[in-house]
Design an enzyme around this catalytic site. Structure first.
Site, short mmCIF file in Angstrom:
data_model
loop_
_atom_site.label_atom_id
_atom_site.label_comp_id
_atom_site.label_asym_id
_atom_site.label_seq_id
_atom_site.Cartn_x
_atom_site.Cartn_y
_atom_site.Cartn_z
N SER A 266 0.84 -1.18 0.00
CA SER A 266 0.00 0.00 0.00
C SER A 266 0.89 1.24 0.00
O SER A 266 2.00 1.24 0.53
CB SER A 266 -0.90 -0.03 1.23
OG SER A 266 -0.96 1.23 1.83
N LYS A 267 0.36 2.31 -0.63
CA LYS A 267 1.13 3.55 -0.71
C LYS A 267 1.34 4.16 0.68
O LYS A 267 2.15 5.04 0.87
CB LYS A 267 0.41 4.56 -1.61
CG LYS A 267 0.50 4.18 -3.07
CD LYS A 267 -0.03 5.26 -3.98
CE LYS A 267 0.08 4.78 -5.43
NZ LYS A 267 -0.52 5.66 -6.39
N ARG A 268 0.56 3.67 1.65
CA ARG A 268 0.69 4.22 3.00
C ARG A 268 1.79 3.56 3.81
O ARG A 268 2.12 4.00 4.88
CB ARG A 268 -0.66 4.11 3.73
CG ARG A 268 -1.66 5.14 3.23
CD ARG A 268 -2.96 5.03 4.00
NE ARG A 268 -3.61 3.74 3.74
CZ ARG A 268 -4.39 3.49 2.69
NH1 ARG A 268 -4.62 4.44 1.82
NH2 ARG A 268 -4.94 2.31 2.52
N HIS A 273 8.46 2.79 0.59
CA HIS A 273 8.54 3.96 -0.30
C HIS A 273 9.94 4.05 -0.88
O HIS A 273 10.93 3.89 -0.17
CB HIS A 273 8.25 5.25 0.47
CG HIS A 273 6.82 5.38 0.86
ND1 HIS A 273 6.40 6.20 1.88
CD2 HIS A 273 5.70 4.78 0.38
CE1 HIS A 273 5.10 6.12 2.01
NE2 HIS A 273 4.64 5.25 1.11
#
Ligand code: GLU
Length: 514
Positions: A266-268, A273
């Site tokens: 997930s981008k969260r 990242h």
């Protein structure tokens, strides 16, 4: 922007490989997104084609400010420079969907006119009701296609009354199969599962499906490489191409990348990242090799052959070697690849020099305030020769260059602070042994062998009648401020004569002054 007419010839001129990375600016780029970008880039470059960046920002509510800039920054860091895109332009632009609204509206008219799409006036309230009813029956919600059956005059009336509406696509049953370049033939009758999908929302913005298909066609995209999660949408897209009378591009779906526990990325999730790896000092090559190790695409993927440059990855990439199995991410493996890259950098003179420069910068930045006032020693510590020696010594002990300025390696760059005086109590009663050690080191002419140095230190301990292990314990503290770490002989080898003697003199002064 190319006119639709020009594109009538697209099918014939579509010899050139054109692929795109089409992220939505809804958050930070993570490893999964970078994987899609990388494989598109590799495929483009391996086929002398173009790699295009297109920003899919039609879901305005989910846009994260600054996300596009960050995305471009991360792609640049990774070396995946687009040939066309929002920041560099190109003849198929604009490359941001919210700047192509007129095209989507025109294309929707084409579908409305040829009967492949229709206006839908169902209110959000009705749709909510349908959803609730489906839930009560334990079924998945499926729009009942009610407005498909409105008469022409009913539609006219509602439109002239300005009743809010969307445009939907008439989703036909599709039982043929299409060829996925990775997964083989896929058959998916989407109409048996979903109702007619929305193409144009009531705010005039297109949905993903419409904008994506229209742009891929107008940008003359030849191959679509995207995550497996989009495979279910592909049948819908193929039907849209048919409705427009366009030849679809070729499709290749990339297997899912999962967390270790099997959940979706997930981008969260901060730890995956791309920016997080950049900030921790990982090399882009390490991150890229890690991704290819997970996803396949190389005849002999795997650890033993990692450590490739981006160009080498391009040369070795083959779509047919892509795996169809989802891959679980083991982030620690990036460390292994990063060390591999460090080793590689040390092997050629040019990259070795750059690495020395990078280290010098890092050391200065971290320890400028602690570096000795003794300019000679500082010059020695920051010399190419010394840094080069440290790097060769450290490369089997670290994974990232940044570790070299962390506590356990601080001694390599700066002499221990006064705080060690207390810990050196034992030597208070015998500071002479420090002077003896200084003489010993000054007389040494070979700093390449730990064994030889250990032998000489043992001899001194014996002459001075001190237990060797105790002597080493205090000597380590004096030289490095550490209680544990490399052996004293190893430290002397690494530090060299000048730095070792200076540290010992410093200790002697501390002991005799206090
Ligand atoms: N905008 C979609 C995404 O965020 C693109 C999917 C596709 O490549 O078609 O991933």
């Amino acid at each position: 922007m190319k006119s639709p007419l020009t594109c009538l010839f697209c099918a014939q001129i579509r010899r050139h490989v054109r692929v795109r990375f089409a992220p939505s600016p809804t958050g930070m780029l993570h490893l999964g997104g970078l994987r899609t970008a990388l494989y598109n880039y590799l495929f483009a470059k391996a086929n002398a084609g173009s790699f295009i960046l297109r920003v899919e920002d039609t879901d305005q509510a989910r846009i994260v400010p600054g996300a596009v800039e960050k995305l471009v920054e991360m792609l640049t860091w990774a070396g995946l420079k687009p040939d066309e895109g929002p920041t560099i332009g190109g003849q198929y632009g604009p490359y941001i969907q919210s700047e192509r609204m007129k095209l989507y509206q025109d294309m929707v008219q084409v579908l409305l006119q040829n009967g492949s799409a229709y206006h839908c006036f169902c209110s959000p309230k009705r749709l909510e009701l349908l959803r609730k009813e489906a839930a009560r029956r334990g079924e998945v919600h499926k729009y009942d296609n009610k407005c498909r059956h409105l008469s022409g005059s009913e539609v006219e009336e509602k439109l002239s009354n300005q009743t809010p509406s969307v445009v939907r696509f008439k989703l036909d049953h599709y039982t043929e199969s299409w060829e996925d370049l990775v997964y083989g033939p896929i058959t998916y009758d989407v109409a048996s599962i979903e109702g007619d999908p929305i193409l144009l929302k009531s705010d005039g913005f297109p949905t993903y499906h419409l904008a994506n298909v229209v742009d891929d066609h107008h940008m003359e995209i030849s191959h679509i490489l995207r995550g497996e999660e989009w495979q279910a949408s592909t049948t819908k897209h193929i039907l849209l191409y048919k409705a427009f009378g366009w030849a679809p591009p070729k499709f290749a779906h990339l297997p899912l990348m999962l967390n270790r526990d099997g959940t979706k990325l997930s981008k969260r999730q901060g730890d995956i990242h791309v920016e997080c790896f950049k900030d921790k000092g990982y090399y882009p090559e390490a991150v890229l090799n890690f991704i290819t190790y997970l996803g396949g695409g190389f005849p002999h993927s795997g650890l033993q052959v990692g450590g490739f440059t981006l160009q080498e990855l391009v040369d070795k990439f083959s779509l047919s070697s892509l795996s169809t199995h989802s891959a679980k991410i083991d982030v620690e493996m990036i460390d292994v690849y990063n060390r591999q890259h460090l080793v590689r950098l040390l092997q050629s003179e040019t990259t070795r020099r750059a690495l020395i420069e990078e280290t010098r910068h890092l050391v200065r930045e971290t320890f400028a305030h602690k570096m000795l006032e003794n300019i000679d020693l500082q010059n020695y510590t920051l010399s190419n020769e010394y840094i080069g020696k440290v790097l060769h010594w450290a490369v089997v002990r670290i994974h990232r260059l940044q570790e070299l300025v962390e506590t356990q390696f601080e001694f390599v760059w700066v002499i221990p602070s006064r705080d060690i005086t207390q810990a050196l109590q034992y030597l208070h009663s015998n500071p002479e042994i420090i002077l003896q050690t200084i003489s010993l080191v000054e007389a040494m002419d070979d700093f390449s062998s730990f064994q030889l140095i250990t032998k000489q230190l043992k001899k001194l301990a014996k002459t001075e009648d001190v237990k060797f292990s105790t002597f080493m314990k205090y000597l380590r503290k004096a030289l490095s401020g550490l209680d544990e770490g490399p052996s004293v002989a190893e430290m002397i080898c690494l530090l060299g004569q000048e730095s070792t003697v200076l540290r010992l003199r410093h200790t002697y002064e501390l002991l005799t002054q206090s």
